[in-house]
Design a protein around this motif. Sequence first.
Motif, PDB file in Angstrom:
ATOM      1  N   THR A   5       2.261  -5.606  -2.042  1.00  0.00           N
ATOM      2  CA  THR A   5       3.160  -4.730  -1.300  1.00  0.00           C
ATOM      3  C   THR A   5       4.290  -4.261  -2.204  1.00  0.00           C
TER       4      THR A   5
ATOM      5  N   GLU B 272       5.689   1.026  -4.360  1.00  0.00           N
ATOM      6  CA  GLU B 272       4.911   2.248  -4.455  1.00  0.00           C
ATOM      7  C   GLU B 272       3.692   2.239  -3.545  1.00  0.00           C
ATOM      8  N   GLU B 273       3.399   1.143  -2.878  1.00  0.00           N
ATOM      9  CA  GLU B 273       2.237   1.074  -2.011  1.00  0.00           C
ATOM     10  C   GLU B 273       2.593   1.236  -0.530  1.00  0.00           C
ATOM     11  N   TYR B 274       3.857   1.474  -0.229  1.00  0.00           N
ATOM     12  CA  TYR B 274       4.257   1.677   1.160  1.00  0.00           C
ATOM     13  C   TYR B 274       3.810   3.047   1.640  1.00  0.00           C
ATOM     14  N   LEU B 275       3.523   3.135   2.916  1.00  0.00           N
ATOM     15  CA  LEU B 275       3.181   4.425   3.508  1.00  0.00           C
ATOM     16  C   LEU B 275       4.446   5.251   3.685  1.00  0.00           C
TER      17      LEU B 275
ATOM     18  N   LYS C 114      -1.979   8.513   5.478  1.00  0.00           N
ATOM     19  CA  LYS C 114      -2.405   7.482   4.526  1.00  0.00           C
ATOM     20  C   LYS C 114      -1.743   7.650   3.159  1.00  0.00           C
TER      21      LYS C 114
ATOM     22  N   THR D 124       0.859   7.374   0.150  1.00  0.00           N
ATOM     23  CA  THR D 124       1.787   6.313  -0.233  1.00  0.00           C
ATOM     24  C   THR D 124       2.938   6.898  -1.038  1.00  0.00           C
TER      25      THR D 124
END
Length: 117
Positions: free
Chosen positions: A50, A53-56, A84, A86
């Motif tokens: 998490t 940079e992987e957050y929506l 979807k 990111t």
Amino acid sequence: MIKGLLGKLLQPKSQPDTEPEKQYISEDQVQAIVDQRIKEHTSILKPSSTDDEEYLLTPKQVDYALSIVDKVKDEFEIAIDPSKLTVKDLNRLIAYNRYKNKGTLVNLVKKGVLKRK
């Protein structure tokens, strides 16, 4: 008090008759302990999935990302559901918008976010 000190000095020192018993560990036990420690250390050292940079994206960020994709609609179109996207995808789109580097769009195509028309 003096009698007690003299008594202690004159008494022969008692030596332990036996040395403490050494406990031997089999190779299998050692290997199991080593494997367990390695698993503990790798779980600590693994980067979390998490990352920032992987957050929506938020709805406002999605709108901004779609506005950047609209600027390149002659060559590319979005290939995934906009919900979807990111933060990393948005950063790549911003990098293209700022520097006009087609390589960032190619990276998004490789990832499957965009597709060529």
